[in-house]
Scaffold this motif. Structure first.
Motif, mmCIF file in Angstrom:
data_model
loop_
_atom_site.group_PDB
_atom_site.id
_atom_site.type_symbol
_atom_site.label_atom_id
_atom_site.label_comp_id
_atom_site.label_asym_id
_atom_site.label_seq_id
_atom_site.Cartn_x
_atom_site.Cartn_y
_atom_site.Cartn_z
ATOM 1 N N ARG A 139 0.859 -1.197 -0.136
ATOM 2 C CA ARG A 139 0.064 -0.076 0.132
ATOM 3 C C ARG A 139 0.916 1.089 -0.115
ATOM 4 N NH1 ARG A 139 -4.788 1.172 4.815
ATOM 5 N NH2 ARG A 139 -6.091 2.550 3.355
ATOM 6 N N ASN A 140 0.426 2.090 -0.910
ATOM 7 C CA ASN A 140 1.357 3.607 -0.767
ATOM 8 C C ASN A 140 0.878 4.339 0.140
ATOM 9 O OD1 ASN A 140 2.714 5.742 -1.404
ATOM 10 N ND2 ASN A 140 2.384 5.611 -3.771
ATOM 11 N N ASP A 183 1.137 7.547 0.068
ATOM 12 C CA ASP A 183 0.860 8.733 -0.235
ATOM 13 C C ASP A 183 -0.642 8.753 -0.955
ATOM 14 O OD1 ASP A 183 3.158 10.084 0.548
ATOM 15 O OD2 ASP A 183 4.254 9.330 -1.466
ATOM 16 N N GLU A 184 -1.218 7.714 -0.965
ATOM 17 C CA GLU A 184 -2.367 7.290 -1.416
ATOM 18 C C GLU A 184 -3.414 7.258 -0.467
ATOM 19 O OE1 GLU A 184 -2.112 4.006 -4.152
ATOM 20 O OE2 GLU A 184 -0.876 5.082 -5.620
#
Length: 189
Positions: free
Chosen positions: A119-120, A122-123
């Protein structure tokens, strides 16, 4: 010359006692701590010292991001020693433990969980990320509190100070606003 077959235990006159030969502290300590909790030892101490000269100890808090380690143990027991000694001297010396619930150590742990799930960060919406950090810190405050109690530390465990308490955060924002309004807040390198 002494007789090698002689039994000398009958020649040593030790006192007779009902104390067990082994302390068994691992089994006894939880019962002692439970008794202290049941009789409200910390609260009774606070009541007995109420009105006496104050001794205020500011507990530099650990991060709420994992089990305690030997450094935490040494640190908290030394603090407990200082506060208890002041209480024994007759002073009103409360011990309010605290936890640092903000910052990189906690954020890093959440980011590690994200990386495991591919999972990023920043998202992720900032509000969701902060909520996960708060939940993570809250969990570790509870774990560490029980670990510190097990060390026998007497403190106001039911109402610690937490940097993530909304009241504490509001005070920080209020003070920051004073700096900004006085023109003392600036961006620089």
């Amino acid at each position: 010359m002494s007789d090698p077959k002689a039994d000398y235990k009958d020649t040593v006159f030790l006192p007779k006692t009902d104390f067990p030969m082994k302390a068994g502290l691992a089994n006894k300590e939880p019962a002692i701590l439970e008794r202290w909790q049941k009789i409200g030892l910390y609260e009774k101490l606070r009541e007995a010292r109420d009105g006496n000269e104050k001794f205020i100890f500011h507990d530099g808090p650990p991060y709420a991001n994992g089990n305690i380690h030997i450094g935490h143990s040494l640190n908290k027991t030394l603090k407990d020693l200082v506060v208890r000694s002041q209480n024994l001297l007759g002073k009103d010396a409360p011990f309010v433990p605290g936890w640092d619930c903000h910052g990189l150590p906690i954020e890093w742990k959440i980011e590690e969980q994200y990386r495991k799930k591919k999972r990023n960060k920043d998202e992720v919406p900032a509000s969701e990320f902060r909520a996960e950090c708060r939940e993570y810190a809250d969990n570790w405050v509870n774990v560490q509190r029980e670990e510190f109690k097990r060390l026998g530390v007497l403190a106001q465990w039911d109402k610690p100070y937490l940097t993530m308490d909304y009241g504490a955060e509001a005070v920080i924002v209020t003070e920051l606003l004073k700096f900004a309004e006085a023109g003392q807040l600036y961006r620089g390198a």
